[in-house]
Write a protein that holds these residues in place. Structure first.
Motif, PDB file in Angstrom:
ATOM      1  N   ARG A 125       0.748  -1.150   0.000  1.00  0.00           N
ATOM      2  CA  ARG A 125       0.035   0.075  -0.009  1.00  0.00           C
ATOM      3  C   ARG A 125       0.920   1.285  -0.036  1.00  0.00           C
ATOM      4  O   ARG A 125       0.476   2.293  -0.586  1.00  0.00           O
ATOM      5  CB  ARG A 125      -0.972  -0.016   1.227  1.00  0.00           C
ATOM      6  CG  ARG A 125      -1.918  -1.110   1.487  1.00  0.00           C
ATOM      7  CD  ARG A 125      -2.840  -0.791   2.351  1.00  0.00           C
ATOM      8  NE  ARG A 125      -3.747   0.160   2.349  1.00  0.00           N
ATOM      9  CZ  ARG A 125      -4.597   0.407   3.275  1.00  0.00           C
ATOM     10  NH1 ARG A 125      -4.834  -0.150   4.108  1.00  0.00           N
ATOM     11  NH2 ARG A 125      -5.233   1.804   2.837  1.00  0.00           N
ATOM     12  N   THR A 126       1.945   1.149   0.487  1.00  0.00           N
ATOM     13  CA  THR A 126       2.875   2.496   0.646  1.00  0.00           C
ATOM     14  C   THR A 126       4.192   2.122  -0.195  1.00  0.00           C
ATOM     15  O   THR A 126       4.795   1.283  -0.200  1.00  0.00           O
ATOM     16  CB  THR A 126       3.435   2.523   2.212  1.00  0.00           C
ATOM     17  OG1 THR A 126       2.242   2.593   3.033  1.00  0.00           O
ATOM     18  CG2 THR A 126       4.357   3.674   2.295  1.00  0.00           C
ATOM     19  N   GLY A 127       4.250   3.277  -1.002  1.00  0.00           N
ATOM     20  CA  GLY A 127       5.440   3.301  -2.185  1.00  0.00           C
ATOM     21  C   GLY A 127       5.882   4.816  -1.964  1.00  0.00           C
ATOM     22  O   GLY A 127       5.800   5.631  -1.310  1.00  0.00           O
ATOM     23  N   PHE A 128       6.890   4.868  -2.981  1.00  0.00           N
ATOM     24  CA  PHE A 128       7.658   6.275  -3.024  1.00  0.00           C
ATOM     25  C   PHE A 128       6.776   7.463  -3.282  1.00  0.00           C
ATOM     26  O   PHE A 128       6.804   8.592  -2.894  1.00  0.00           O
ATOM     27  CB  PHE A 128       8.454   6.148  -4.352  1.00  0.00           C
ATOM     28  CG  PHE A 128       9.462   7.515  -4.112  1.00  0.00           C
ATOM     29  CD1 PHE A 128      10.412   7.557  -3.298  1.00  0.00           C
ATOM     30  CD2 PHE A 128       9.533   8.269  -5.386  1.00  0.00           C
ATOM     31  CE1 PHE A 128      11.307   8.792  -3.493  1.00  0.00           C
ATOM     32  CE2 PHE A 128      10.182   9.485  -5.366  1.00  0.00           C
ATOM     33  CZ  PHE A 128      11.218   9.729  -4.540  1.00  0.00           C
ATOM     34  N   ARG A 129       5.624   7.156  -4.269  1.00  0.00           N
ATOM     35  CA  ARG A 129       4.328   8.293  -4.346  1.00  0.00           C
ATOM     36  C   ARG A 129       3.960   8.760  -3.077  1.00  0.00           C
ATOM     37  O   ARG A 129       3.619   9.894  -2.776  1.00  0.00           O
ATOM     38  CB  ARG A 129       3.537   7.696  -5.082  1.00  0.00           C
ATOM     39  CG  ARG A 129       2.559   8.762  -5.812  1.00  0.00           C
ATOM     40  CD  ARG A 129       1.467   8.195  -6.615  1.00  0.00           C
ATOM     41  NE  ARG A 129       2.114   7.612  -7.845  1.00  0.00           N
ATOM     42  CZ  ARG A 129       2.546   8.157  -8.925  1.00  0.00           C
ATOM     43  NH1 ARG A 129       2.589   9.606  -9.154  1.00  0.00           N
ATOM     44  NH2 ARG A 129       3.245   7.450 -10.048  1.00  0.00           N
ATOM     45  N   ASP A 130       3.677   7.919  -2.050  1.00  0.00           N
ATOM     46  CA  ASP A 130       3.070   8.211  -0.803  1.00  0.00           C
ATOM     47  C   ASP A 130       4.211   9.245  -0.195  1.00  0.00           C
ATOM     48  O   ASP A 130       3.919  10.033   0.770  1.00  0.00           O
ATOM     49  CB  ASP A 130       2.735   7.026   0.061  1.00  0.00           C
ATOM     50  CG  ASP A 130       1.910   6.332  -0.819  1.00  0.00           C
ATOM     51  OD1 ASP A 130       0.633   6.564  -0.765  1.00  0.00           O
ATOM     52  OD2 ASP A 130       2.243   5.178  -1.341  1.00  0.00           O
ATOM     53  N   VAL A 131       5.592   8.808  -0.166  1.00  0.00           N
ATOM     54  CA  VAL A 131       6.466   9.654   0.600  1.00  0.00           C
ATOM     55  C   VAL A 131       6.464  11.103   0.000  1.00  0.00           C
ATOM     56  O   VAL A 131       6.514  12.161   0.925  1.00  0.00           O
ATOM     57  CB  VAL A 131       8.126   9.270   0.413  1.00  0.00           C
ATOM     58  CG1 VAL A 131       8.783  10.128   0.778  1.00  0.00           C
ATOM     59  CG2 VAL A 131       8.136   8.041   1.122  1.00  0.00           C
ATOM     60  N   LEU A 132       6.398  11.287  -1.334  1.00  0.00           N
ATOM     61  CA  LEU A 132       5.953  12.547  -1.907  1.00  0.00           C
ATOM     62  C   LEU A 132       4.989  13.204  -1.608  1.00  0.00           C
ATOM     63  O   LEU A 132       4.860  14.659  -1.333  1.00  0.00           O
ATOM     64  CB  LEU A 132       6.186  12.459  -3.397  1.00  0.00           C
ATOM     65  CG  LEU A 132       7.574  11.880  -4.172  1.00  0.00           C
ATOM     66  CD1 LEU A 132       7.389  11.700  -5.669  1.00  0.00           C
ATOM     67  CD2 LEU A 132       8.948  12.588  -3.625  1.00  0.00           C
ATOM     68  N   ALA A 133       3.850  12.544  -1.398  1.00  0.00           N
ATOM     69  CA  ALA A 133       2.621  13.284  -1.093  1.00  0.00           C
ATOM     70  C   ALA A 133       2.628  13.535   0.327  1.00  0.00           C
ATOM     71  O   ALA A 133       2.261  15.047   0.873  1.00  0.00           O
ATOM     72  CB  ALA A 133       1.507  12.199  -1.016  1.00  0.00           C
ATOM     73  N   GLY A 134       3.586  12.869   1.230  1.00  0.00           N
ATOM     74  CA  GLY A 134       3.630  13.222   2.768  1.00  0.00           C
ATOM     75  C   GLY A 134       4.589  14.782   2.687  1.00  0.00           C
ATOM     76  O   GLY A 134       4.466  15.591   3.535  1.00  0.00           O
ATOM     77  N   LEU A 135       5.695  14.798   1.743  1.00  0.00           N
ATOM     78  CA  LEU A 135       6.503  15.793   1.831  1.00  0.00           C
ATOM     79  C   LEU A 135       5.743  17.131   1.199  1.00  0.00           C
ATOM     80  O   LEU A 135       6.149  18.144   1.800  1.00  0.00           O
ATOM     81  CB  LEU A 135       7.773  15.606   0.789  1.00  0.00           C
ATOM     82  CG  LEU A 135       8.675  14.622   1.235  1.00  0.00           C
ATOM     83  CD1 LEU A 135       9.715  14.253   0.269  1.00  0.00           C
ATOM     84  CD2 LEU A 135       9.284  14.765   2.731  1.00  0.00           C
ATOM     85  N   ALA A 136       4.661  16.784   0.198  1.00  0.00           N
ATOM     86  CA  ALA A 136       4.252  17.881  -0.307  1.00  0.00           C
ATOM     87  C   ALA A 136       2.991  18.470   0.715  1.00  0.00           C
ATOM     88  O   ALA A 136       2.892  19.663   0.959  1.00  0.00           O
ATOM     89  CB  ALA A 136       3.278  17.527  -1.272  1.00  0.00           C
ATOM     90  N   GLU A 137       2.594  17.689   1.593  1.00  0.00           N
ATOM     91  CA  GLU A 137       1.620  18.161   2.580  1.00  0.00           C
ATOM     92  C   GLU A 137       2.201  18.926   3.869  1.00  0.00           C
ATOM     93  O   GLU A 137       1.966  19.912   4.401  1.00  0.00           O
ATOM     94  CB  GLU A 137       0.875  17.039   3.494  1.00  0.00           C
ATOM     95  CG  GLU A 137      -0.136  16.376   2.380  1.00  0.00           C
ATOM     96  CD  GLU A 137      -0.921  15.183   3.170  1.00  0.00           C
ATOM     97  OE1 GLU A 137      -0.398  14.898   4.019  1.00  0.00           O
ATOM     98  OE2 GLU A 137      -1.755  14.647   2.267  1.00  0.00           O
ATOM     99  N   ALA A 138       3.493  18.358   4.178  1.00  0.00           N
ATOM    100  CA  ALA A 138       4.352  18.976   5.087  1.00  0.00           C
ATOM    101  C   ALA A 138       4.805  20.493   4.848  1.00  0.00           C
ATOM    102  O   ALA A 138       4.944  21.347   5.456  1.00  0.00           O
ATOM    103  CB  ALA A 138       5.528  18.280   5.346  1.00  0.00           C
TER     104      ALA A 138
END
Length: 303
Positions: A290-303
């Motif tokens: 369920r978790t991949g690199f795209r999710d990391v980027l989404a988290g960085l964008a939200e931060a």
């Protein structure tokens, strides 16, 4: 089901046990280390203990997530690795046959796929990244890999000889410790692990879910061996460029990553030397992380 979970005190075991219980299963944890999830304190090397636990707890399925791991090489002897990873697996499989238990999930490792030759080529400047699938013939480079591969072969033997329903999961990295390559790069551990989701990592939550899926699918699969890693965006056609200019390849798939990384002060690996292809697990096991690199980027964008 009543499930024996070895390695119940470990990182994976502590994540997997409550998820199994939430699914309605009764989990009996076996581990040499005491923990809230360890019902039986002991080792899989104790054949009599294994047999008594399976019998007295009326076990219906086994998840063998315990064992000695790569970080243990510095603390345990080769004989210890042989006893725990090979003979311990044999004890579980053999006792399972005695008790009529025919569902077995084994936690293996992608580490056994990196041979000495591959390692030497990577260190010496390989021409391209290695694309690794279940079809390759492993030639492990250390005692950890050797014993895990031997345990995999025992699993296959017990399927072939006794009809046991066995699923072997070659999991990529999900441990919480700093990676063994961190010393070679000027990068935070969080940054390193984010990068690795592109090609050789998954979260412990996804590792746990893969084991649950394997338990569910074991009867219909009969036998299965799968790489379990976050889905990579790359294809074999990228391997030539990944070895020499990984940031450019990553930017093609994720154009927003350079700005997001720069804002955090993160960097991408200059070279990616291998890619674990988990597509067979998606096709036959029906499992995708369920978790991949795209999710990391989404988290960085939200931060």
């Amino acid at each position: 089901m009543r499930i024996l979970l070895t390695g119940s005190a470990g990182w994976l075991g502590q994540t997997l046990a409550p998820r199994l219980e939430a699914g309605g299963h009764e989990v009996i944890g076996l581990d040499p280390v005491a923990s809230p999830r360890t019902a039986v304190r002991g080792s899989v090397t104790d054949r009599d203990l294994v047999r008594s636990v399976l019998r007295e707890a009326r076990i219906e399925a086994i998840v063998h997530a315990g064992g000695l791991h790569k970080p243990d090489i510095d603390r345990f002897s080769r004989a210890d690795f042989m006893a725990v990873n090979i003979h311990g697996t044999f004890n579980l499989l053999d006792a399972a046959v005695e008790q009529g238990i025919d569902r077995f999930v084994f936690t293996s490792t992608t580490s056994l796929m990196i041979s000495a030759a591959i390692r030497a080529g990577l260190a010496g400047g390989a021409a391209r990244a290695s694309w690794l699938t279940e079809d390759m013939v492993p030639e492990p480079r250390n005692i950890y890999g050797v014993t895990k591969l031997a345990a995999e072969k025992l699993c296959r033997f017990y399927h072939d000889a006794f009809g046991m329903k066995v699923v072997v999961l070659r999991t990529a990295r999900f441990f919480p410790e700093a990676d063994d390559m961190a010393h070679a790069i000027d990068q935070s551990d969080e940054n390193t692990k984010a990068n690795e989701l592109l090609f050789r990592r998954l979260t412990v939550a996804d590792a746990a879910e893969a084991h649950i899926r394997a338990l569910q699918r074991a009867p219909e699969l009969g036998y299965g061996l799968f790489i379990i890693s976050a889905a990579t965006p790359f294809t074999p056609a990228d391997c030539d460029e990944l070895i020499g200019n990984a940031p450019a390849v990553v930017a093609r798939y994720f154009p927003n990553y350079p700005a997001l990384y720069a804002r955090r002060g993160w960097t991408m690996f200059h070279s990616i030397d291998r890619v674990y292809d988990s597509s067979l697990a998606a096709q036959r096991l029906g499992f995708v992380c369920r978790t991949g690199f795209r999710d990391v980027l989404a988290g960085l964008a939200e931060a």
